[in-house]
Design a protein around this motif. Structure first.
Motif, mmCIF file in Angstrom:
data_model
loop_
_atom_site.group_PDB
_atom_site.id
_atom_site.type_symbol
_atom_site.label_atom_id
_atom_site.label_comp_id
_atom_site.label_asym_id
_atom_site.label_seq_id
_atom_site.Cartn_x
_atom_site.Cartn_y
_atom_site.Cartn_z
ATOM 1 N N MET A 1 0.844 -1.172 0.000
ATOM 2 C CA MET A 1 0.000 0.000 0.000
ATOM 3 C C MET A 1 0.891 1.237 0.000
ATOM 4 N N GLU A 2 0.676 2.088 -0.962
ATOM 5 C CA GLU A 2 1.510 3.267 -1.130
ATOM 6 C C GLU A 2 0.945 4.455 -0.353
ATOM 7 N N ILE A 3 1.845 5.241 0.242
ATOM 8 C CA ILE A 3 1.435 6.451 0.952
ATOM 9 C C ILE A 3 1.446 7.606 -0.036
ATOM 10 N N GLU A 4 0.270 8.242 -0.229
ATOM 11 C CA GLU A 4 0.170 9.366 -1.144
ATOM 12 C C GLU A 4 0.538 10.681 -0.473
ATOM 13 N N GLU A 5 0.108 10.865 0.792
ATOM 14 C CA GLU A 5 0.420 12.097 1.506
ATOM 15 C C GLU A 5 0.229 11.902 3.004
ATOM 16 N N VAL A 6 0.892 12.769 3.769
ATOM 17 C CA VAL A 6 0.733 12.803 5.214
ATOM 18 C C VAL A 6 0.349 14.235 5.584
ATOM 19 N N ILE A 7 -0.736 14.371 6.348
ATOM 20 C CA ILE A 7 -1.226 15.689 6.750
ATOM 21 C C ILE A 7 -1.234 15.739 8.274
ATOM 22 N N THR A 8 -0.819 16.868 8.813
ATOM 23 C CA THR A 8 -0.801 17.055 10.257
ATOM 24 C C THR A 8 -1.631 18.275 10.621
ATOM 25 N N TYR A 9 -2.454 18.127 11.660
ATOM 26 C CA TYR A 9 -3.230 19.243 12.196
ATOM 27 C C TYR A 9 -2.906 19.400 13.672
ATOM 28 N N HIS A 10 -2.733 20.633 14.089
ATOM 29 C CA HIS A 10 -2.573 20.957 15.502
ATOM 30 C C HIS A 10 -3.788 21.792 15.878
ATOM 31 N N ILE A 11 -4.707 21.177 16.586
ATOM 32 C CA ILE A 11 -5.979 21.811 16.913
ATOM 33 C C ILE A 11 -5.848 22.483 18.267
#
Length: 164
Positions: A1-11
């Protein structure tokens, strides 16, 4: 399974829930791995969003709080679910605020936040229509009406600030 993107949120802290970090790994085509960290705890779930391309929208709109709490609870105990629920609700609220802030009305439409502003938009639309119909007297009368409505709104706004 390929990783397309990683997103990080600091709420940031909201509604008595201290800051939260959300890490989203988009594997492919609606297959997301989401990790939430909050006050030294971490929860991870794999979310299959099917039709939704953005897991943020899936979390904020399509998935129920109960299903998300169930997905993220590690041991399915009521204590765990009680800990996870306000965190999930805070994340949903944050993602919904991002959607609202980034929403663009379709061309030809205007977003309004109050009935008074909607009234102004309707008058402006009438003025536009009357202008294209070459009816200067009617345009003039609607412009006066528009000016009066704006003055009324200014007075109401000033009075609300005086009472605050």
């Amino acid at each position: 399974m390929e990783i397309e993107e990683v997103i990080t949120y600091h709420i940031p802290k909201q509604d008595d829930v201290s800051p939260i970090a959300v890490f989203i790994i988009n594997h492919d085509k609606g297959n997301f791995e989401v990790t939430i960290t909050h006050r030294g705890c971490a929860w991870t779930a794999r979310l299959l969003t099917h039709w939704e391309k953005e897991v943020e929208k899936f979390i904020s709109t399509h998935a129920s709080v109960d299903s998300l709490v169930h997905s993220f609870s590690r041991n399915q105990t009521s204590k765990e679910e009680k800990l996870v629920r306000p965190v999930i609700e805070s994340i949903r609220k944050y993602f919904k605020s991002i959607e609202v802030a980034n929403y663009k009305a379709p061309e030809g439409f205007v977003l309004v936040s109050s009935p008074e502003l909607l009234d102004l938009i309707l008058i402006i639309n009438q003025i536009d229509l009357l202008t294209t119909e070459n009816r200067p007297e009617a345009v003039s009368s609607h412009l006066v009406s528009l000016g009066n409505r704006i003055q009324d709104m200014i007075k109401a706004l000033e009075q609300s600030y005086e009472h605050s």
